[in-house]
Scaffold this motif. Structure first.
Motif, PDB file in Angstrom:
ATOM      1  N   VAL A 139       0.859  -1.185   0.000  1.00 39.19           N
ATOM      2  CA  VAL A 139       0.000   0.000   0.000  1.00 39.19           C
ATOM      3  C   VAL A 139       0.889   1.227   0.000  1.00 39.19           C
ATOM      4  O   VAL A 139       1.870   1.286   0.757  1.00 39.19           O
ATOM      5  CB  VAL A 139      -0.939   0.015   1.224  1.00 39.19           C
ATOM      6  N   GLY A 140       0.549   2.200  -0.837  1.00 37.76           N
ATOM      7  CA  GLY A 140       1.388   3.381  -0.886  1.00 37.76           C
ATOM      8  C   GLY A 140       0.757   4.538  -1.627  1.00 37.76           C
ATOM      9  O   GLY A 140      -0.457   4.581  -1.852  1.00 37.76           O
ATOM     10  N   VAL A 141       1.603   5.481  -2.012  1.00 35.07           N
ATOM     11  CA  VAL A 141       1.189   6.691  -2.724  1.00 35.07           C
ATOM     12  C   VAL A 141       2.024   6.805  -3.998  1.00 35.07           C
ATOM     13  O   VAL A 141       3.237   6.561  -3.980  1.00 35.07           O
ATOM     14  CB  VAL A 141       1.390   7.951  -1.851  1.00 35.07           C
ATOM     15  N   PHE A 142       1.353   7.186  -5.083  1.00 35.87           N
ATOM     16  CA  PHE A 142       1.997   7.319  -6.390  1.00 35.87           C
ATOM     17  C   PHE A 142       1.881   8.755  -6.870  1.00 35.87           C
ATOM     18  O   PHE A 142       0.848   9.406  -6.666  1.00 35.87           O
ATOM     19  CB  PHE A 142       1.336   6.372  -7.389  1.00 35.87           C
ATOM     20  N   GLY A 143       2.937   9.272  -7.504  1.00 40.83           N
ATOM     21  CA  GLY A 143       2.900  10.636  -8.032  1.00 40.83           C
ATOM     22  C   GLY A 143       3.596  10.741  -9.376  1.00 40.83           C
ATOM     23  O   GLY A 143       4.520   9.988  -9.670  1.00 40.83           O
ATOM     24  N   GLY A 144       3.118  11.673 -10.220  1.00 48.12           N
ATOM     25  CA  GLY A 144       3.736  11.939 -11.512  1.00 48.12           C
ATOM     26  C   GLY A 144       4.017  13.423 -11.662  1.00 48.12           C
ATOM     27  O   GLY A 144       3.241  14.263 -11.174  1.00 48.12           O
ATOM     28  N   PHE A 157       0.149  18.045 -16.245  1.00 44.89           N
ATOM     29  CA  PHE A 157      -0.375  17.861 -14.895  1.00 44.89           C
ATOM     30  C   PHE A 157       0.662  17.271 -13.939  1.00 44.89           C
ATOM     31  O   PHE A 157       1.466  16.428 -14.324  1.00 44.89           O
ATOM     32  CB  PHE A 157      -1.592  16.928 -14.917  1.00 44.89           C
ATOM     33  N   THR A 158       0.608  17.724 -12.688  1.00 44.32           N
ATOM     34  CA  THR A 158       1.219  17.018 -11.574  1.00 44.32           C
ATOM     35  C   THR A 158       0.132  16.165 -10.945  1.00 44.32           C
ATOM     36  O   THR A 158      -0.954  16.657 -10.636  1.00 44.32           O
ATOM     37  CB  THR A 158       1.780  18.005 -10.536  1.00 44.32           C
ATOM     38  N   THR A 159       0.402  14.870 -10.787  1.00 44.74           N
ATOM     39  CA  THR A 159      -0.640  13.950 -10.323  1.00 44.74           C
ATOM     40  C   THR A 159      -0.212  13.235  -9.047  1.00 44.74           C
ATOM     41  O   THR A 159       0.987  13.050  -8.789  1.00 44.74           O
ATOM     42  CB  THR A 159      -0.973  12.909 -11.398  1.00 44.74           C
ATOM     43  N   VAL A 160      -1.192  12.811  -8.273  1.00 43.08           N
ATOM     44  CA  VAL A 160      -0.932  12.065  -7.040  1.00 43.08           C
ATOM     45  C   VAL A 160      -2.139  11.188  -6.740  1.00 43.08           C
ATOM     46  O   VAL A 160      -3.273  11.524  -7.123  1.00 43.08           O
ATOM     47  CB  VAL A 160      -0.636  13.023  -5.857  1.00 43.08           C
ATOM     48  N   GLY A 161      -1.909  10.066  -6.080  1.00 41.22           N
ATOM     49  CA  GLY A 161      -3.012   9.187  -5.732  1.00 41.22           C
ATOM     50  C   GLY A 161      -2.532   7.927  -5.031  1.00 41.22           C
ATOM     51  O   GLY A 161      -1.327   7.704  -4.859  1.00 41.22           O
ATOM     52  N   PRO A 162      -3.469   7.057  -4.634  1.00 38.36           N
ATOM     53  CA  PRO A 162      -3.126   5.841  -3.884  1.00 38.36           C
ATOM     54  C   PRO A 162      -2.646   4.719  -4.796  1.00 38.36           C
ATOM     55  O   PRO A 162      -2.921   4.695  -5.997  1.00 38.36           O
ATOM     56  CB  PRO A 162      -4.454   5.474  -3.218  1.00 38.36           C
ATOM     57  N   GLU A 163      -1.947   3.788  -4.185  1.00 39.46           N
ATOM     58  CA  GLU A 163      -1.422   2.616  -4.893  1.00 39.46           C
ATOM     59  C   GLU A 163      -1.670   1.378  -4.032  1.00 39.46           C
ATOM     60  O   GLU A 163      -1.532   1.408  -2.809  1.00 39.46           O
ATOM     61  CB  GLU A 163       0.071   2.800  -5.140  1.00 39.46           C
ATOM     62  N   PHE A 164      -2.044   0.274  -4.698  1.00 40.77           N
ATOM     63  CA  PHE A 164      -2.296  -0.977  -3.969  1.00 40.77           C
ATOM     64  C   PHE A 164      -1.864  -2.155  -4.828  1.00 40.77           C
ATOM     65  O   PHE A 164      -2.087  -2.164  -6.040  1.00 40.77           O
ATOM     66  CB  PHE A 164      -3.778  -1.115  -3.618  1.00 40.77           C
ATOM     67  N   MET A 165      -1.221  -3.120  -4.188  1.00 41.44           N
ATOM     68  CA  MET A 165      -0.804  -4.331  -4.885  1.00 41.44           C
ATOM     69  C   MET A 165      -1.095  -5.543  -4.024  1.00 41.44           C
ATOM     70  O   MET A 165      -0.967  -5.499  -2.788  1.00 41.44           O
ATOM     71  CB  MET A 165       0.690  -4.287  -5.194  1.00 41.44           C
ATOM     72  N   VAL A 166      -1.507  -6.649  -4.678  1.00 36.66           N
ATOM     73  CA  VAL A 166      -1.666  -7.923  -3.995  1.00 36.66           C
ATOM     74  C   VAL A 166      -1.062  -9.001  -4.873  1.00 36.66           C
ATOM     75  O   VAL A 166      -1.196  -8.982  -6.106  1.00 36.66           O
ATOM     76  CB  VAL A 166      -3.150  -8.233  -3.685  1.00 36.66           C
TER      77      VAL A 166
END
Length: 303
Positions: A139-144, A157-166
């Motif tokens: 679980v984390g945070v992703f940004g561009g 754009f500058t972007t940001v949002g959540p990240e999830f992996m299983v």
């Protein structure tokens, strides 16, 4: 100036990998076998450090005139130096630095190829945990970030949002999927322009005074362990651009390839080649075929 900046970045990357590889060669601890390293690298929550250099050849297609004859070359640099927090729990800080070696862009005079340019840097900060069932969650945070040195390749754009992996570890390998969603933290007022580029966050057609970005992206991956440190693998990336026009929102490839861990002197290196075929892409212009060659030296952690 922009070319000097990009060349300087490449030299810094080479210096970094040379320094780390020297440290690896000086490590006197008992080395793991290539097969053991390959198996550990297939674990998304691995504690092994890598300096990955994915190199992509992309062939494009689409409805625009000349789209079917366009090709691009992209070099990425992605270091991964996990920080162990506790048993089975690790912190990851992973920047992805793209360098366009050649990239087609559609303008008033049709397609033209841009030379060497720094691309739009992205990064994620995430915490991974391995559970007793051998299930792995991250679980984390992703940004561009709009860092491209060429205006036509630069995201608005500058972007940001959540990240999830299983993912699930098996005796034969691993199977998993990762998702992230990025919202723009700024808006853009277009000047009746059309931007057609290779990455999902860069594609839009101006239909209103202000534009924002909302992109759901991800990656499905699998690894099948074979003998002598060989593996069958696939790591295709997909995206759904919620703000793009109909017919240009979904990008989805299927792919497969092979990994091999070998040694150069005492330095373990993972070599990989994959082929992706895009079942879905933007109608006007998007990737059709992609070949990815990756070189990833395995280096000791500095902590």
């Amino acid at each position: 100036m922009k070319k000097l900046y990009t060349i300087s970045l490449l030299l810094c990357m080479q210096l970094c990998i040379f320094s780390l590889s020297t440290n690896a060669q000086e490590d006197e601890s008992a080395p793991k076998s290539e097969a053991e390293i390959a198996k550990e690298l297939s674990n998304p929550n691995t504690t092994l450090g890598t300096m990955a250099f994915p190199i992509d050849y992309i062939h494009y297609n689409g409805d625009l005139p000349g789209a079917s004859s366009q090709n691009g070359f992209l070099l990425n640099f992605q270091p991964s130096l996990p920080i162990p927090l506790s048993e089975g729990v690790n912190l990851f800080v992973r920047p992805l630095i793209p360098i366009y070696l050649s990239q087609p862009v559609f303008g008033d005079n049709g397609f033209e190829n841009k030379g060497v340019n720094l691309g739009n840097i992205s990064a994620d900060v995430a915490v991974g945990k391995t559970w007793p069932s051998k299930t792995i969650t991250i679980v984390g945070v992703f940004g561009g970030f709009p860092t491209a040195t060429n205006k036509q390749l630069r995201s608005k754009f500058t972007t940001v949002g959540p990240e999830f992996m299983v993912a699930q570890m098996f005796n034969w390998g691993v199977l998993g999927v990762m998702f992230n969603h990025a919202w723009s933290v700024n808006s853009y007022t277009p000047e009746d322009d059309v931007v057609l580029a290779a990455t999902p966050d860069q594609y839009w057609i101006s239909t209103a005074n202000k534009q924002t970005a909302s992109v759901t992206a991800g990656q499905y991956f699998y690894v099948v362990n074979l003998k002598n440190a060989w593996q069958i693998t696939g790591q295709p990336t997909f995206a759904y651009n919620h703000k793009a026009e109909k017919g240009s929102r979904f990008t989805f490839p299927v792919g497969t390839g092979v990994n091999k861990v070998t040694r150069f002197g005492k330095l373990p290196v993972k070599l990989s080649v994959q082929y992706w075929y895009y079942l879905a892409r933007p109608d006007a212009f998007g990737p059709q075929h992609q070949v990815r060659v990756q070189i990833a030296p395995v280096i000791p952690l500095p902590w």
